[in-house]
Write a protein that holds these residues in place. Structure first.
Motif, PDB file in Angstrom:
ATOM      1  N   LEU A   1      54.665  96.913 -21.900  1.00 24.83           N
ATOM      2  CA  LEU A   1      54.861  96.316 -20.577  1.00 24.83           C
ATOM      3  C   LEU A   1      53.658  95.467 -20.201  1.00 24.83           C
ATOM      4  CD1 LEU A   1      56.263  99.331 -18.551  1.00 24.83           C
ATOM      5  CD2 LEU A   1      57.512  97.310 -19.279  1.00 24.83           C
ATOM      6  N   GLY A   2      53.895  94.538 -19.315  1.00 26.37           N
ATOM      7  CA  GLY A   2      52.773  93.804 -18.735  1.00 26.37           C
ATOM      8  C   GLY A   2      52.084  92.857 -19.692  1.00 26.37           C
TER       9      GLY A   2
ATOM     10  N   ARG B   1      42.662  89.667 -19.256  1.00 22.01           N
ATOM     11  CA  ARG B   1      44.116  89.636 -19.170  1.00 22.01           C
ATOM     12  C   ARG B   1      44.583  88.318 -18.556  1.00 22.01           C
ATOM     13  NH1 ARG B   1      48.090  93.557 -19.662  1.00 22.01           N
ATOM     14  NH2 ARG B   1      46.630  95.182 -20.200  1.00 22.01           N
ATOM     15  N   ALA B   2      43.861  87.925 -17.511  1.00 20.11           N
ATOM     16  CA  ALA B   2      44.261  86.714 -16.805  1.00 20.11           C
ATOM     17  C   ALA B   2      44.151  85.490 -17.693  1.00 20.11           C
ATOM     18  CB  ALA B   2      43.406  86.535 -15.558  1.00 20.11           C
TER      19      ALA B   2
ATOM     20  N   LEU C   1      51.062  91.000 -11.299  1.00 23.60           N
ATOM     21  CA  LEU C   1      50.462  91.568 -12.520  1.00 23.60           C
ATOM     22  C   LEU C   1      49.106  92.184 -12.195  1.00 23.60           C
ATOM     23  CD1 LEU C   1      50.960  91.707 -15.614  1.00 23.60           C
ATOM     24  CD2 LEU C   1      49.617  89.641 -15.804  1.00 23.60           C
ATOM     25  N   THR C   2      48.368  91.548 -11.294  1.00 15.79           N
ATOM     26  CA  THR C   2      47.071  92.079 -10.876  1.00 15.79           C
ATOM     27  C   THR C   2      47.214  93.510 -10.393  1.00 15.79           C
ATOM     28  OG1 THR C   2      46.824  89.904  -9.918  1.00 15.79           O
ATOM     29  CG2 THR C   2      45.041  91.466  -9.550  1.00 15.79           C
TER      30      THR C   2
ATOM     31  N   GLU D   1      52.611  81.887 -10.313  1.00 15.60           N
ATOM     32  CA  GLU D   1      51.455  82.341  -9.527  1.00 15.60           C
ATOM     33  C   GLU D   1      51.780  83.675  -8.856  1.00 15.60           C
ATOM     34  OE1 GLU D   1      47.714  82.482  -8.441  1.00 15.60           O
ATOM     35  OE2 GLU D   1      48.577  80.991  -9.822  1.00 15.60           O
ATOM     36  N   LYS D   2      53.030  83.788  -8.362  1.00  9.02           N
ATOM     37  CA  LYS D   2      53.454  85.047  -7.739  1.00  9.02           C
ATOM     38  C   LYS D   2      53.469  86.177  -8.776  1.00  9.02           C
ATOM     39  CE  LYS D   2      56.520  82.880  -4.446  1.00  9.02           C
ATOM     40  NZ  LYS D   2      57.933  82.480  -4.418  1.00  9.02           N
ATOM     41  N   VAL D   3      53.977  85.860  -9.948  1.00  6.05           N
ATOM     42  CA  VAL D   3      54.031  86.875 -11.013  1.00  6.05           C
ATOM     43  C   VAL D   3      52.624  87.334 -11.362  1.00  6.05           C
ATOM     44  CG1 VAL D   3      54.691  87.310 -13.403  1.00  6.05           C
ATOM     45  CG2 VAL D   3      56.139  85.888 -11.962  1.00  6.05           C
ATOM     46  N   ARG D   4      51.704  86.385 -11.390  1.00  9.98           N
ATOM     47  CA  ARG D   4      50.318  86.704 -11.750  1.00  9.98           C
ATOM     48  C   ARG D   4      49.730  87.674 -10.738  1.00  9.98           C
ATOM     49  NH1 ARG D   4      44.887  84.621 -11.415  1.00  9.98           N
ATOM     50  NH2 ARG D   4      44.025  84.024 -13.441  1.00  9.98           N
TER      51      ARG D   4
END
Lengths: 464, 513
Positions: free
Chosen positions: B261-262, B338-339, B316-317, B310-313
């Motif tokens: 995942l992720g 990760r970023a 993810l944070t 950007e929202k997904v990022r």
């Protein structure tokens, strides 16, 4: 839905990372000798050092990629995670700053030895720790690995290259050359043998006793009374007197090996042999203490192991041959520093047999006219007057030491030359000089196999 | 089928997890994959090897060059294998590789179950997709398997017959080197003509390999870009299922699913797939029709995509904190890592596909090639090829084979052809930019019979490419005439420092001779 379960073994599914090419890779003495030459002339090994840096770089890159991947995909404990982050930073620093600079310096011949490279990287990682304001465990670990730095390229007989570390090479030299030479050097850790069947056997003496009793070789049996065991261990001090005069620069051996190279190889061989021996014994003190006395203008004694090793790598030949001076220094050093007579002293000469500066002061021992007479009767000898004078002095010292009762002095006299040297007048004169004390041994390190056989033969003959 | 069917004492928990996973997949997708192979490695070190090898070469059967092999082995020794990853090879009848290990005590079999769901989702997609991605991988696998068999059979006999152990490494390096270079059509200069096929088994093998490699390269180049679809779909299915679990179970299992995942590819792919339907079976039907990533991401413009991703990022944070246990360095070190991977995929990969409409691997490859040729320097008596290679497959010893395998003149491998010219290779390692030179030392001398293609006097140099003015001091040489007659006109796409490095190396090569 026919789901079936099979068992696959290694034979069905071999490890894809198997190294097909890994065949035995034996480092031979010849290789070791050549490598030594490379170290002693750093300009020869530049591409090898460049290779070292490249190797470090590609390993660092592969590692840092793998670490990134691992951090993002594999469950890790907090400590491990932080360790990997540290590692990542160290590798990044190495790749961005340390290694490019190191490579530039190697290109310009400003880092000449693996030690230089290691020192450079150490300094840089120190800088990095300053930047981070804390000690980086990874950096320290990496430095430890660097000790094992595989700085030397060797080729197998098919021309494939492998990189080996200096220690590997020195072990070979110590094992092969040292082992052979030891038969000439009469140092053993055995003080006495007693006829009592308890303790550790001394096989050679036991065997000899059996031969003496039966008067036949081989003896039909070893009886109870023949058995000799080792009584106690003694300590030895070794002085290597290494001739470093101009004449030692002459290339007399195969592959352009000079006499000095040969002498240093021999010294290294013995040095590593005894070092290994010390390590194996695992006592709180070393059984053998080693010193080196370079034959220079003002001979001095080097006792520190690190300095000793460095000397053997850095030595270069120049000036005259003050063999008597060096001998004097060694004797003085031994009598002043090792008052306990339990120490045996071995003086090992590594020379081309051409001393040419007589000693002015007083030398120990009684003057004897024997050698003087010999030179007088041999008018046609080509040995120069100064050398004759030196030989007479050396002869006096050797006789004095040989007869000394309070401690055991042993002399080994190694001549760096090819087999043809045996026919020369100088060899005869040297033999005369050494008289009953010892016999000169001609050493050609490039002919290691023959050397082994010959020394063995001569050692058995002279050891009666 | 390999092996015999045997009675095994199978871990009941494992079997249970397997059956559960199939059931879950059936419930979610209303179908299950039927044609796949699941490799469950009892020896996790073997799993590490397969993982490293597949990551490095792209297929689990490909042969690795000796140089890369050493690097990978070192990684294994240093315990740097990213073995939290599950390996999924998406060919026809896909291969699923899983290591046997415990994932925490209480929920270990639950974690395994979820990992299997993840793989089964991929397998189901691969089984039914209209894309030819699985066919390509299948072709790749088959070709590599053939080569590996040829390798094992021929080389073993050959090495034994000639009593020449170097042959193993030679063919290994040869095969791996060809694989890399043929991707860029750079392999032609060292393959003998078909007329010498009958000369020896040696050439026969080389020619066979070359042909197979050619096919393989064609397949690789034609392969569609499909990673987003595949990973995105599996991520979505697994995420959906985890959502239905109890809270405390979720909390316990998610950290162990770090590799599943992720992951940026999955997260980004999932966002696009979500637009394809309301529920999973619907989406599955839609996704099966997709032929490549381009068809997946073309629904939005670049601007819309940026906004959405950007929202997904941000999301993810919040989530990725689950996967790291170190709290001290999370914000300073772990999240940026990760970023950066996320940004690379969202802007570079997706960006390229959206802006330039990339559909196949070849377009991506052409954009940032790992190997490129910069032409040749022409000297009086020889030529020097100039390349840049950003790959570990080909290093000095491998170049030597390319340089030399036709030079050796012993009976066993005599040949009428000239070999590759001397080479200069540029390679970048982060801040390092290295130019290395490989040449043969005594060209004028009569060659003695070398014992192997490796057995030649070499000149090897490696220098740092730099802007510094005083960087390249060289040992002066008196007769400059020979050097001045060098022709540098055929070089292309090189920077000024690179040009200077080439000149320096050529000069050095001459001096040493």
């Amino acid at each position: 839905m026919p789901h079936r379960i099979f068992e696959l073994t290694q034979a069905h599914y071999p490890d894809p990372l198997v190294d097909y090419s890994s065949t035995e890779f034996v480092l031979e003495f010849q290789d070791a000798a050549q490598l030594l030459q490379k170290w002693r002339n750093p300009h020869l090994g530049r591409s090898s050092r460049e290779g070292t840096i490249l190797g470090l770089a590609s390993q660092a890159r592969a590692s840092s990629d793998a670490i990134k991947n691992k951090i993002l995909t594999t469950m890790l404990s907090a400590e491990l995670e932080e360790e990997y982050i540290d590692k990542l930073n160290v590798y990044k620093f190495m790749l961005d700053r340390t290694l490019p600079e190191a490579l530039e310096l190697v290109n310009l011949d400003k880092l000449l030895t693996p030690e230089d490279i290691e020192e450079f990287i150490r300094k840089h990682l120190g800088l990095m720790e300053d930047e981070y304001g804390r000690k980086l465990l990874t950096a320290t670990m990496l430095l430890d690995d660097l000790h094992e730095i595989t700085d030397i390229e060797i080729k197998d007989k098919f021309g494939r290259t492998r990189r080996v570390s200096r220690n590997d090479v020195l072990d070979v030299i110590g094992n092969i050359l040292g082992n052979i030479l030891l038969r000439q050097v009469s140092l053993w850790t055995v003080d006495d043998v007693i006829s009592r069947p308890r303790g550790r056997f001394h096989l050679k003496k036991t065997y000899r006793a059996a031969i003496m009793r039966e008067n036949s070789i081989p003896p039909s049996k070893i009886s109870h009374e023949d058995i000799r065991v080792i009584d106690k261990d003694r300590l030895g001090i070794i002085y290597f007197i290494v001739d470093m005069s101009q004449s030692m620069n002459k290339q007399v051996f195969k592959d352009g090996l000079t006499r000095l190279d040969g002498a240093l190889l021999t010294a290294l061989g013995l040095f590593y042999y005894f070092k290994l021996f010390n390590r194996r014994k695992r006592r709180e003190f070393d059984s053998f203490k080693m010193h080196i006395v370079p034959v220079t203008k003002n001979p001095y004694v080097i006792s520190d192991t690190k300095k000793f090793e460095n000397f053997l790598f850095d030595a270069e030949g120049k000036g005259k041959t003050r063999l008597v001076h060096a001998t004097n220094v060694a004797i003085k050093h031994a009598t002043e520093n090792y008052k306990d007579n339990n120490y045996d002293v071995q003086i090992v000469y590594l020379t081309d047999g051409r001393p040419n500066v007589p000693f002015d002061g007083s030398i120990p021992g009684l003057k004897s006219n024997f050698l003087k007479e010999y030179f007088k009767n041999n008018m046609d000898t080509k040995t120069p007057k100064a050398a004759q004078e030196c030989m007479i002095q050396l002869n006096q010292i050797f006789n004095y030491l040989h007869r000394g009762r309070e401690r055991n002095w042993n002399i080994s006299y190694f001549l760096m030359a090819g087999e043809s040297f045996r026919a020369t007048g100088l060899f005869k004169d040297t033999k005369e000089m050494l008289g009953s004390v010892t016999a000169p041994i001609i050493i050609d390190p490039t002919e290691i196999d023959n050397l082994g056989k010959r020394i063995l033969k001569e050692a058995i003959l002279s050891d009666r | 089928m390999i092996g015999e069917e045997i009675e095994m004492k199978l871990d009941p928990e494992l079997l249970n997890a397997y059956n559960n996973a199939r059931k879950i997949t059936q419930d979610l997708l209303s179908t299950t994959p039927e044609d796949y192979k699941l490799f469950f490695f009892l020896d996790s070190s073997l799993y590490d090897s397969v993982l490293l090898q597949t990551q490095a070469t792209g297929s689990p059967k490909a042969i690795i060059s000796a140089n890369e092999l050493q690097l990978l082995q070192q990684l294994k020794t240093d315990d740097l294998t990213p073995n939290g990853m599950d390996l999924f090879y998406a060919s026809r009848s896909p291969r699923i590789f899983l290591p046997s290990k415990s994932y925490g005590s209480e929920f270990s079999s639950k974690v395994l179950e979820l990992k299997l769901v993840h793989s089964f989702a991929k397998a189901a997609l691969v089984e039914q997709t209209k894309s030819n991605f699985p066919d390509t991988l299948q072709q790749l696998y088959r070709n590599d398997a053939i080569i590996s068999d040829l390798f094992a059979n021929n080389v073993f006999e050959f090495a034994k017959e000639r009593n020449a152990p170097w042959i193993w490494q030679y063919f290994q390096d040869f095969t791996a080197g060809t694989r890399l270079l043929s991707l860029y059509d750079l392999d032609d200069f060292y393959i003998p003509p078909t007329s010498i096929r009958s000369a020896s088994i040696f050439y026969n093998y080389l020619l066979e390999i070359k042909e197979i490699m050619k096919k393989r390269s064609k397949a690789v180049i034609k392969a569609p870009l499909y990673d987003l679809v595949l990973n995105g779909f599996a991520e979505m299915v697994l995420d959906e299922h985890i959502g239905t679990l109890d809270e405390h179970v979720q909390k316990a299992v998610i950290p162990y699913l770090k590799g599943n995942l992720g992951q940026p590819l999955g997260v980004i792919g999932k966002r696009f797939i979500q637009e394809r339907g309301e529920n999973i079976p619907d989406m599955f039907e839609e996704v099966v029709k997709l032929k490549n990533d381009h068809e997946l991401v073309k629904i939005w413009t670049r601007g819309e995509t940026k906004e959405e991703l950007e929202k997904v990022r941000e999301n993810l944070t919040n989530r990725s904190i689950n996967w790291h246990s170190s709290r001290n360095s999370y914000w300073s070190d772990l999240w940026p890592l990760r970023a950066s991977v996320y940004d690379k995929i969202s802007s570079t990969y997706v960006g390229k596909i959206q802006r330039r409409g990339y559909k196949s691997f070849s377009e991506l490859l052409g954009d940032s090639p790992l190997v490129s040729s910069h032409g040749r320097v022409i000297l009086q008596d020889r030529e020097v090829g100039v390349f840049s290679i950003q790959e570990e497959t080909v290093a000095q010893e491998q170049l030597l084979i390319l340089r030399n395998h036709l030079q050796a003149k012993k009976d066993t491998f005599s040949t009428p052809l000239p070999g590759l010219p001397d080479v200069i290779v540029f390679k970048k390692y982060a801040g390092m930019h290295v130019a290395s030179y490989l040449g043969i030392a005594d060209k004028n001398q009569e060659q003695k019979y070398p014992l192997s293609p490796y057995d030649l006097p070499l000149i090897v140099r490696a220098i740092q490419v730099t802007r510094k003015k005083d960087a390249y001091q060289s040992d002066e040489r008196e007769d400059e005439t020979k050097i001045s007659s060098v022709n540098y006109d055929n070089l292309e796409k090189l920077t000024e420092p690179q040009h200077r490095a080439i000149r320096y190396l050529i000069r050095q090569g001459e001096v040493i001779q």
